[in-house]
Enzyme design. Sequence first.
Site, short mmCIF file in Angstrom:
data_model
loop_
_atom_site.label_atom_id
_atom_site.label_comp_id
_atom_site.label_asym_id
_atom_site.label_seq_id
_atom_site.Cartn_x
_atom_site.Cartn_y
_atom_site.Cartn_z
N GLY A 45 0.07 -20.55 -10.92
CA GLY A 45 1.51 -20.45 -10.61
C GLY A 45 1.62 -21.12 -9.36
O GLY A 45 0.79 -21.26 -8.53
N GLN A 50 6.30 -22.76 -1.80
CA GLN A 50 4.82 -23.13 -1.25
C GLN A 50 4.49 -24.46 -0.91
O GLN A 50 3.64 -24.73 -0.45
CB GLN A 50 3.84 -22.58 -2.45
N GLU A 136 4.99 -14.94 -8.39
CA GLU A 136 5.77 -16.32 -7.97
C GLU A 136 7.09 -15.85 -7.69
O GLU A 136 7.78 -16.54 -6.70
CB GLU A 136 5.86 -17.25 -9.11
N HIS A 139 7.39 -14.84 -4.00
CA HIS A 139 7.45 -16.06 -3.19
C HIS A 139 8.96 -16.52 -3.03
O HIS A 139 9.39 -16.85 -1.75
CB HIS A 139 6.68 -17.29 -3.66
#
Length: 165
Positions: A45, A50, A136, A139
């Site tokens: 992922g 990121q 994810e 994030h």
Amino acid sequence: MSVLPILRWPDPRLSRPCDPVAPDEALEELVTDMFETMYAAPGRGLAAPQIGVMKRLFVMDCGWKEGDMTPELCINPEIIDSAETESTGDEGCLSIPGVVTPVVRPDWVVMRWTDLAGAVQERRLDGFEARCAQHEFDHLEGRVTFDRLAPDLRAALEADYAGQP
């Protein structure tokens, strides 16, 4: 198409919530680059923050390492329901390389998102797929795995990570 650099914690962008993706944003090249970056890392992922893009989208492919490619793109995802039961699982993060942390998460989630064509998708995710999507999603909210740990474990892992090259 390119493999992009992945931000490493404690980059401050990894602690900031992301902005929604506008309906008319062109994403094709970004999404292609994100999948290439995730597979090259090699990860399962990758969230937009990121790679320094502060937008609410992520890619994942939970089966590719076992030979079943199941690429998924989630734009502006929402978790609309989750299990009351939780389990602990070890999680790694491309932004915190070399560190695996035990994270408690709901056993399943129902997630709603938009796909690249603008269609709304909704699905229940179970097992590792649920864990990956929640990781994810974190994030996009400005959270990393360290944020889900007890203070003493977090301090120990952060100290250990700070000594890595």
